[in-house]
Structure formats: structure tokens, C-alpha cells
Design a protein around this motif. Structure first.
Motif, PDB file in Angstrom:
ATOM      1  N   LEU A  21      42.632  88.755  19.454  1.00 36.26           N
ATOM      2  CA  LEU A  21      42.356  88.541  18.031  1.00 36.26           C
ATOM      3  C   LEU A  21      42.442  89.882  17.311  1.00 36.26           C
ATOM      4  CD1 LEU A  21      41.334  86.639  15.697  1.00 36.26           C
ATOM      5  CD2 LEU A  21      39.031  87.445  16.281  1.00 36.26           C
ATOM      6  N   LYS A  22      43.248  89.923  16.260  1.00 35.55           N
ATOM      7  CA  LYS A  22      43.368  91.172  15.491  1.00 35.55           C
ATOM      8  C   LYS A  22      42.715  90.988  14.123  1.00 35.55           C
ATOM      9  CE  LYS A  22      47.195  92.764  18.176  1.00 35.55           C
ATOM     10  NZ  LYS A  22      48.408  93.558  18.320  1.00 35.55           N
ATOM     11  N   VAL A  23      41.875  91.933  13.761  1.00 34.04           N
ATOM     12  CA  VAL A  23      41.168  91.848  12.474  1.00 34.04           C
ATOM     13  C   VAL A  23      41.247  93.191  11.749  1.00 34.04           C
ATOM     14  CG1 VAL A  23      39.584  90.061  13.312  1.00 34.04           C
ATOM     15  CG2 VAL A  23      38.914  92.465  13.432  1.00 34.04           C
ATOM     16  N   ASP A  24      40.915  93.165  10.484  1.00 30.61           N
ATOM     17  CA  ASP A  24      41.064  94.375   9.661  1.00 30.61           C
ATOM     18  C   ASP A  24      39.779  95.177   9.520  1.00 30.61           C
ATOM     19  OD1 ASP A  24      43.774  93.954   9.079  1.00 30.61           O
ATOM     20  OD2 ASP A  24      43.251  92.466   7.552  1.00 30.61           O
ATOM     21  N   ASN A  25      38.641  94.497   9.748  1.00 27.48           N
ATOM     22  CA  ASN A  25      37.378  95.158   9.451  1.00 27.48           C
ATOM     23  C   ASN A  25      36.319  94.818  10.498  1.00 27.48           C
ATOM     24  OD1 ASN A  25      34.718  95.676   8.012  1.00 27.48           O
ATOM     25  ND2 ASN A  25      36.199  96.394   6.500  1.00 27.48           N
ATOM     26  N   ALA A  26      35.468  95.799  10.804  1.00 31.36           N
ATOM     27  CA  ALA A  26      34.432  95.600  11.817  1.00 31.36           C
ATOM     28  C   ALA A  26      33.378  94.592  11.374  1.00 31.36           C
ATOM     29  CB  ALA A  26      33.765  96.931  12.147  1.00 31.36           C
ATOM     30  N   SER A  27      33.341  94.279  10.064  1.00 27.93           N
ATOM     31  CA  SER A  27      32.349  93.314   9.588  1.00 27.93           C
ATOM     32  C   SER A  27      32.864  91.872   9.679  1.00 27.93           C
ATOM     33  CB  SER A  27      31.969  93.641   8.147  1.00 27.93           C
ATOM     34  OG  SER A  27      33.116  93.523   7.323  1.00 27.93           O
TER      35      SER A  27
END
Lengths: 266, 209
Positions: free
Chosen positions: A211-217
Motif C-alpha cells: 500500500l502506497k500513501v502520501d502522508n503518515a496520518s
């Protein structure tokens, strides 16, 4: 409803109405007894038409009711038992695959991922890798937060054991790195490291999942860990302790592994 | 009885049916209740489930320490104890994982470590580290140690680790009535309490060696 049997005058449960005169009393004939014939004789002469008996239910017919109720109870019992068997907790385990599949944007690699061991550097289909041929030695994944890149070949072995590997692009802001580290430190079956040329700020790996995401939140990070940590193992009961703790971009050679083991033996 | 027609046949057949019906209903209720009641398993936020998860994490670190001691402890007693603790606690992790599978619960939880503990002793938490757990720096020091330092560090760290473990065991003993959990928790307490005194004696012995 009535189940009747031919029973004539004596049939219980039936009462005849209409004041049938007592046997032997002739209509129209005054009797001295003053019986059922009554004091008022019928006006019409001749023999009276026989009056059809009218059935009157005295209470209910319990037999059929009981039968239907019993059948109903049995049917409900069977349905209840079936429902219980289908939904009862226990034994089936937790359905982590459905949970993982429901995470928006997750990539599940369904092609075969090899589990062979090697000392050679490997090329992987995914970046960072989510499975495939890997080093004999796993990367220590006891909640280790590595501050430099680690060799894929060791990390993939950790994924095989059931670890979730958090990777982040080297330019990720420090506060986000700290937020990710808080999910990892002190937690076995978790490890984290930077990856230099990552195409997204953050990428999460478990065996065959990414899973790739842009933000740690992003809340999907916790969803990913919750669904896949330990659950995605290819080796139930495996550990994360021991293994390699060195960073670098090349897997340990056979000689380096021998040296590491020598050091671990004291 | 005014109701002449209803007397003898109703009381025989009707009574029999009523009894049969009552039996069936009774059986159905009893069956249903027993099935519903008997296998009731701990809930996701129960102390039993929290204990199974957190003690698995706690144990995993003891396995790491035990393996280090087993491999490179100087004193034979330390090597043997390390091996014993590592294998035992890894086995217990397996038991606790299977509970969660049996209960259809996830091994992972969004709850904070020790959130299940009734005494609310969250102050003992250091990040994700539960009572008695070593910091990453302490673990690295043990991994890099050699010779007598391995024995010294291992005994210090494992005594502390066991004390924290027993503290968590005490919490679950008061908070669950699950027989399997009680069985394993009592076993942990007995064994780890014994090992604490054994390790304390060993510290004295090794200091003179």
C-alpha cells in the motif's frame, strides 16, 4: 376446522338444538307429563322434518394444533441450529484477507512469489518488494527502526515471517518519520527503513501486499498493519529476533553471514 | 362438567400432546441456551484478548534475550536458562495466538498496550514498551556484548522482564475467568517467580566466579 366421525346422536361434542321432543312424544299431542314436547304444539300438522344437527365446537381441536406447533418448534429449532453453526465464533479464525482486501488502494500480488533462499542480490517485480527469493538471513524485525536503507533480500525474509515493513522516501518530513516510528518501536513483527528512490512518500509491505500513501496520518496505515501484521505470514510461529541488523544496499554474502553468526555465538 | 362431549378423549390425547409439546419446547430452549452459553468466548476488548496480544509481544522480547544468552552466555547456567526461557516462551506465544484464532479475534488491535489492565497501570508504559521490557538501546547492548558482560546484562534484563511479566499476569488473573487463560497465566507466574529467584542466586554465584 373439525375432524368429525360419523357418530349419530351420541357423538360427543355435538348438541342438537331445536327442541326435539323426547322419544315417543308425538307432536301435536298433548301429554300429561309436560315434557319436551312443550305446551305449544306446532301449528302445522303432519310429521315434522328432521332437523339437521348443528355442530358446535366445544373448545378447540387440540390434536392438529399441537401437531402444527410441534412441527413449527422443530423447524425453528433446525433453523436456529443451522444459523448458530454458520455464525458461531471460534475455530474459523479472524478473516484478515477480507479486511486487507477492503483497504482502498491496496495491491495484492496474486502471482506466485518464490520463497527460495540465496546469498545473491535479487531483482524484484515490485518496488519495494513484497515477496520472492530472499537471503538465508532475515532482517531483525523486533520493532527495529533503521535509519538507513536495508537490503531487500533480508527484508523480504522478514515479510515471509509475517512482518509488516514500513518504508518511506528519504525526504519524508521528520515529524512524519517519527509518527511512523511510533507504530513500529517496541512492536515485534514490525520494521521500518528509508528507501532512496521510492515513487511515493510512504510504502507499506507485507508478504504479497503493498500500500502506497502520501502522508503518515493516512488512516489506511493502521488498517494495513491491523489486517496483515503476523496474519500474512508464510511461516506461522516464526520469529523476528536475531537476524541481520546491519543497513546497506547489498545482502550479506556467505562469508559475512558466517562472520555474523560467529559474532552472535560469542 | 357441563361439557359432556369433551371429557374422556380430550384429557387423554390432549394431555399427551401437551406433555410432548412442553417437552419439545423445553428441549429446544435448553438446547439453544446451552449452545449459546457454553462457547461464549472472550470479546475483542476483553482482558483475556488483551493479555494474549500484549503478553505475546512481551514474550517475543524474552525469546530474543533468551536466544542471545543461549548462544553466547559465558556461564553454562546462563546458556541453559536462556535456551529454556526462549523455547518455553515461544511455545507460549503459539498457545496465545491460537486462543485468538479460536476466538475469531485479530492478533492485532488498535488498543494501546495494556489498555485491558484493570488497574489502569499505564504509567509503566514507555512508548509501546510494557513493564519490564528492554529499550532498543538495551537490546543492542546485549546483542553486542561478549564474555561475562552477556551474563551480567542478561540476568539484569531478564529479572526486570520477568517482574514486569508477573505484574501483567497478576492483572489478568483478577480480570478473567477463562479456564485456559487462567491455566497458562498461573503457569507463567509460578515459573517466572521461580526463575527470578534462580537468577538472583545466579548473580551472586557468578559474581564470585
Amino acid at each position: 376446522m373439525s375432524i368429525s366421525t360419523p357418530g349419530g346422536e351420541n357423538r360427543p361434542g355435538l348438541v342438537k338444538v331445536g327442541g326435539k321432543p323426547a322419544a315417543g312424544a308425538k307432536p301435536g299431542t298433548k301429554t300429561t307429563t309436560g315434557g319436551t314436547g312443550g305446551k305449544t304444539p306446532p301449528k302445522s300438522g303432519g310429521p315434522r322434518k328432521p332437523i339437521t344437527p348443528i355442530k358446535v365446537n366445544q373448545g378447540r381441536n387440540w390434536g392438529p394444533i399441537a401437531m402444527f406447533v410441534a412441527v413449527g418448534v422443530i423447524a425453528v429449532g433446525i433453523i436456529g441450529w443451522g444459523a448458530w453453526a454458520a455464525f458461531k465464533p471460534g475455530g474459523a479464525g479472524y478473516d484478515w484477507e477480507t479486511r486487507a482486501g477492503g483497504i482502498s488502494g491496496i495491491n495484492h500480488v496474486t502471482t506466485e512469489l518464490k520463497s527460495n533462499h540465496t546469498y545473491n542480490p535479487e531483482k524484484y517485480e515490485q518496488s519495494p518488494p513484497v515477496g520472492g527469493t530472499h537471503s538465508y538471513v532475515w532482517q531483525q524485525c523486533m520493532g527495529n527502526v533503521y535509519d538507513a536503507p536495508i537490503p531487500n533480500e533480508h527484508a523480504v525474509h522478514s515479510l515471509e515471517h509475517g512482518a509488516v515493513w514500513i518504508t518511506y522516501r528519504s525526504d519524508l518530513p521528520a515529524d512524519q518519520v517519527a509518527a511512523l516510528a511510533a507504530k513500529v518501536e517496541g512492536k515485534e513483527m514490525m520494521l521500518m527503513s528509508p528507501v532512496v528512490n521510492l515513487d511515493k512518500p510512504i510504502s507499506l509491505q507485507a508478504w504479497s501486499y503493498q500500500l502506497k500513501v502520501d502522508n503518515a496520518s493516512d488512516s489506511r496505515i493502521d488498517d494495513f498493519i491491523g489486517a496483515l501484521r503476523v496474519n500474512a505470514t508464510q511461516e506461522p510461529g516464526a520469529v523476528c529476533s536475531g537476524g541481520n541488523t546491519a543497513t546497506g544496499d547489498k545482502p550479506l554474502t556467505e562469508e559475512q553471514v558466517a562472520a555474523l553468526q560467529q559474532q552472535q555465538q560469542g | 362438567m357441563t361439557d359432556v362431549g369433551n371429557s374422556p378423549r380430550f384429557s387423554t390425547r390432549g394431555l399427551a400432546l401437551s406433555v410432548a409439546l412442553a417437552l419439545l419446547v423445553g428441549l429446544a430452549i435448553g438446547f439453544g441456551v446451552s449452545r449459546l452459553a457454553a462457547p461464549s468466548t472472550p470479546a475483542d476488548d476483553s482482558a483475556a484478548a488483551g493479555f494474549a496480544r500484549d503478553m505475546s509481544t512481551h514474550h517475543a522480547q524474552a525469546v530474543a534475550m533468551g536466544m542471545i544468552a543461549a548462544k553466547k552466555g559465558l556461564a553454562p547456567e546462563v546458556r541453559t536458562l536462556g535456551e529454556d526461557i526462549a523455547l518455553t516462551q515461544q511455545g507460549q506465544i503459539g498457545i496465545m495466538s491460537q486462543w485468538l484464532r479460536d476466538w475469531s479475534l485479530n492478533l492485532n488491535s488498535s488498543a494501546k498496550p495494556m489498555a485491558w489492565m484493570p488497574d489502569g497501570d499505564k504509567s509503566a508504559l514507555n512508548g509501546n514498551l510494557m513493564p519490564g521490557m528492554a529499550t532498543p538501546q538495551e537490546m543492542t547492548a546485549l546483542e553486542n556484548a561478549s564474555g561475562k558482560t552477556v551474563d551480567t546484562l542478561f540476568l539484569e534484563m531478564m529479572i526486570k522482564h520477568h517482574l514486569g511479566g508477573v505484574h501483567m499476569v497478576d492483572a489478568v488473573l483478577t480480570a478473567t475467568d477463562d479456564p485456559d487463560v487462567l491455566w497458562l497465566a498461573k503457569g507463567m507466574k509460578t515459573r517466572q517467580t521461580l526463575e527470578i529467584s534462580e537468577m538472583q542466586k545466579l548473580q551472586t554465584t557468578l559474581a564470585k566466579r
